[in-house]
Write a protein that holds these residues in place. Structure first.
Motif, PDB file in Angstrom:
ATOM      1  N   LYS A  69       0.810  -1.224   0.000  1.00  0.00           N
ATOM      2  CA  LYS A  69       0.000   0.000   0.000  1.00  0.00           C
ATOM      3  C   LYS A  69       0.843   1.274   0.000  1.00  0.00           C
ATOM      4  CE  LYS A  69      -3.996  -2.308   2.047  1.00  0.00           C
ATOM      5  NZ  LYS A  69      -4.975  -2.362   3.156  1.00  0.00           N
ATOM      6  N   GLY A  70       2.159   1.125  -0.316  1.00  0.00           N
ATOM      7  CA  GLY A  70       2.949   2.309  -0.595  1.00  0.00           C
ATOM      8  C   GLY A  70       3.711   2.924   0.545  1.00  0.00           C
ATOM      9  N   VAL A  71       3.981   2.169   1.602  1.00  0.00           N
ATOM     10  CA  VAL A  71       4.874   2.644   2.661  1.00  0.00           C
ATOM     11  C   VAL A  71       6.288   2.177   2.319  1.00  0.00           C
ATOM     12  CG1 VAL A  71       5.462   2.549   5.110  1.00  0.00           C
ATOM     13  CG2 VAL A  71       3.062   2.566   4.397  1.00  0.00           C
ATOM     14  N   VAL A  72       7.230   3.121   2.260  1.00  0.00           N
ATOM     15  CA  VAL A  72       8.615   2.798   1.916  1.00  0.00           C
ATOM     16  C   VAL A  72       9.520   3.336   3.022  1.00  0.00           C
ATOM     17  CG1 VAL A  72      10.459   3.009   0.215  1.00  0.00           C
ATOM     18  CG2 VAL A  72       8.065   2.992  -0.544  1.00  0.00           C
ATOM     19  N   GLY A  73      10.467   2.531   3.457  1.00  0.00           N
ATOM     20  CA  GLY A  73      11.363   2.994   4.501  1.00  0.00           C
ATOM     21  C   GLY A  73      12.450   1.991   4.794  1.00  0.00           C
ATOM     22  N   PHE A  74      13.122   2.166   5.938  1.00  0.00           N
ATOM     23  CA  PHE A  74      14.206   1.266   6.289  1.00  0.00           C
ATOM     24  C   PHE A  74      14.310   1.115   7.793  1.00  0.00           C
ATOM     25  CE2 PHE A  74      16.236   5.473   6.058  1.00  0.00           C
ATOM     26  CZ  PHE A  74      16.941   5.524   7.259  1.00  0.00           C
ATOM     27  N   ALA A  75      14.911  -0.013   8.175  1.00  0.00           N
ATOM     28  CA  ALA A  75      15.334  -0.238   9.558  1.00  0.00           C
ATOM     29  C   ALA A  75      16.845  -0.110   9.571  1.00  0.00           C
ATOM     30  CB  ALA A  75      14.899  -1.614  10.039  1.00  0.00           C
ATOM     31  N   SER A  76      17.372   0.782  10.409  1.00  0.00           N
ATOM     32  CA  SER A  76      18.817   1.015  10.470  1.00  0.00           C
ATOM     33  C   SER A  76      19.494  -0.139  11.207  1.00  0.00           C
ATOM     34  CB  SER A  76      19.099   2.335  11.183  1.00  0.00           C
ATOM     35  OG  SER A  76      18.876   2.195  12.577  1.00  0.00           O
TER      36      SER A  76
END
Length: 473
Positions: free
Chosen positions: A202-209
C-alpha cells in the motif's frame, strides 16, 4: 517480478527424478558488460537475492549447467519463487505451501546425488497478503532476511543441532508501528550502509537502520507497490509503484524521496500481469559503476516501452517500444548489465490467480506468444538489437561466465493448457537465437509460473515451480 506468482497455484504436478541429455554448442560471447556491484551486507554475488544482486540485474558471474546435465526435482508441495545460495553452498528457499498457502522456509542441499526426497529442514512463517513474504534475501551471515505477515522483520539462520539441520529465527524487528494493519511488505533490500529497506503493497517505503531505528515515507494515495525494490552503491534505493518510478535515499537517518518519474500505466491491468502498472522490479545498470541507469517496462495499452532513467536525477535517457514480435506486456524484472537490457514478455501468461485489488484484466485472457527483446543504451539514446519470439516461462538469467541467457521455455500452442510442456533453453545474447535446449520429461509438468531461477556455484540451475524445485545439473 515474477516472482510474486509464487503464492499462486492451481494444480499439483506429478514429480519424478531422471536424467535427460543436454547438448550445448559453443555459445557466443556475451555483450559488452559493466560491473555487478557486490553489496557488503548481502551473501555471495549472484545468489543472495531473487534477482541476483542488490541492483536486480538478473545477471550472474556464475556459469550454468554443463553439457549432458541430469534433471531432477524436489517434490516440496510448495511453489518456490525465492531460491538463494549462501557461502556454505546450501540453498535457502522461501516458498508457499499448496495446502494452506503458508509461507515456508526450506533448506536444500543442491549437491545431493540421485533422486531428491525433499528438504533438510523447514520453518513456517506467519502468512500475509498474496504478495507479502515473497521477496527475501540472504545477508552476509547466510541468514534469510524476510518480513512476515505479522509485520516483523526476521533474520532466519540455519545450523546443525545434534547432527540435524534446523532453521530458527535469530532476531526480529517489530515494524507494526510503521506499517498499518492489513498491509504487508512486498520488497526488501539492504543498502550499502547496512539499512534494510522495505516497501509495502500500500505504498509505505522505509528502512530499519543497523540500530533498529525505523524511518518511512508514504507514497501518494492509490499508488501500490507490487514488485521488489533495488539498491545501488551510490546510496540510491529504487521503487516502482503502480504509477511512477522513484529513487530514495537515507539522509540524516531519515528516508527521503530523491525524485519521482510517472510512466504510462495504461488503462487497465493486462492478462499476464499481477497488478495494474509496471511488472518490473527496477534494475540498476551501467558500464562504469553499475548504477548509472534505472530500467523498468511501462504498461502502455499498445506497445509497452522500456524506460531508461538516469539514477540520481530521474532524467529520462530513452523510452523505446519492446516486445513488438510477441505479447505487449511484462511482469518480469529486466536483465540489465553495462549498456544492455533484455526484456521478456509475460503477456497472456496463465497465472491461476492474481492479488486482491489487482483489478480485472483487459482483455480477460489472451494467448501467450512470448517474446524477448534486447536493447542497447547508446550515446544518442537507445536502440533495439533484436526481437526474439522465445516463450520464456520464467525470469531469464544472464550468465556472464558462459555467455548464455538461461530460462525455461513453454512448449505448446499459444492458447495454453495445463498439459503444456517445458524446455530448458540457453539463448545467445548476441543474436536472440536458442543455442541449446532440452525438454523436461512429460511426467515433469512443472509450471515455473514466471519465477526466477538460481544458478549456483556448482553450475547447477534450480528453478522454482508450482509444486517444488527442478534441478538441472
Amino acid at each position: 517480478m515474477p516472482t510474486a506468482a509464487a503464492r499462486i497455484f492451481a494444480l499439483i504436478a506429478t514429480v519424478t527424478s531422471l536424467s535427460v541429455a543436454f547438448t550445448s554448442p559453443a555459445l557466443a560471447a556475451p555483450p559488452a558488460t559493466g560491473p555487478l556491484a557486490a553489496n557488503p551486507y548481502l551473501g555471495p554475488l549472484g545468489t543472495a537475492t531473487m534477482h541476483g544482486d542488490a541492483g536486480s540485474s538478473d545477471a550472474t558471474p556464475l556459469a550454468g549447467p554443463r553439457a549432458n546435465a541430469p534433471v531432477s526435482s524436489y517434490p516440496l508441495g510448495a511453489a518456490c519463487p525465492t531460491l538463494l545460495q549462501g557461502s556454505d553452498g546450501l540453498v535457502v528457499g522461501l516458498c508457499t505451501t499448496m495446502v494452506g498457502q503458508t509461507p515456508t522456509v526450506y533448506l536444500l542441499d543442491p549437491a545431493s546425488s540421485g533422486p531428491l526426497s525433499g528438504a533438510l529442514a523447514s520453518l513456517q512463517i506467519t502468512k500475509g497478503s498474496l504478495l507479502g513474504g515473497v521477496y527475501a534475501y540472504l545477508d552476509n551471515h547466510d541468514q534469510l532476511v524476510v518480513v512476515d505477515g505479522d509485520r516483523h522483520l526476521l533474520k532466519v539462520e540455519h545450523k546443525r543441532v545434534d547432527g540435524h539441520w534446523q532453521l530458527a529465527v535469530r532476531s526480529s524487528i517489530d515494524l507494526t508501528s510503521s506499517i498499518p494493519q492489513g498491509d504487508n511488505v512486498t520488497g526488501l533490500v539492504p543498502d550499502w550502509a547496512g539499512n534494510i529497506w522495505f516497501a509495502t503493497g500500500k505504498g509505505v517505503v522505509g528502512f530499519a537502520s543497523p540500530t533498529g531505528k525505523v524511518s518511512t515515507v508514504t507514497l501518494p494515495a492509490g499508488e501500490l507497490v507490487a514488485n521488489s525494490i533495488s539498491s545501488a552503491p551510490n546510496g540510491g534505493v529504487a521503487v516502482a509503484s503502480t504509477h511512477a518510478l522513484y529513487e530514495l535515499h537515507a539522509k540524516k537517518d531519515a528516508a527521503q524521496i530523491l525524485w519521482r518519474a510517472p510512466y504510462d500505466r495504461g488503462s487497465a491491468r493486462k492478462p499476464g500481469q499481477l497488478s495494474w502498472g509496471t511488472g518490473s522490479t527496477p534494475t540498476y545498470l551501467g558500464p562504469k559503476s553499475g548504477d548509472e541507469y534505472l530500467a523498468i517496462v511501462d504498461n502502455a495499452d499498445d506497445k509497452v516501452k522500456l524506460i531508461i532513467a538516469r539514477s540520481g536525477t530521474g532524467e529520462q535517457v530513452c523510452s523505446i517500444p519492446v516486445l513488438t514480435k510477441g505479447g505487449a506486456g511484462s511482469e518480469n524484472s529486466p536483465i540489465g548489465v553495462g549498456n544492455t537490457v533484455f526484456v521478456a514478455s509475460t503477456y497472456g501468461y496463465p497465472y491461476p490467480a492474481v492479488p486482491d485489488g489487482a483489478g480485472p484484466a483487459v482483455p480477460s485472457t489472451a494467448p501467450f506468444k512470448g517474446g524477448l527483446t534486447r536493447v542497447d543504451i547508446t550515446d544518442s539514446g537507445c536502440e533495439t538489437v533484436w526481437d526474439s519470439p522465445v516463450r520464456s516461462a520464467a525470469v531469464p538469467r544472464l550468465s556472464l561466465a558462459d555467455g548464455g541467457i538461461h530460462t525455461l521455455r513453454r512448449v505448446g500452442l499459444d492458447t495454453t493448457t495445463p498439459l503444456d510442456g517445458f524446455d530448458y533453453v540457453v539463448i545467445d545474447p548476441a543474436t536472440g537465437r536458442v543455442r541449446a535446449s532440452t525438454p523436461l520429461p512429460p511426467t515433469m509438468l512443472e509450471d515455473p509460473l514466471q519465477m526466477a531461477a538460481l544458478i549456483g556455484r556448482d553450475g547447477k540451475l534450480l528453478q522454482g515451480t508450482i509444486s517444488g524445485v527442478v534441478r538441472i545439473g
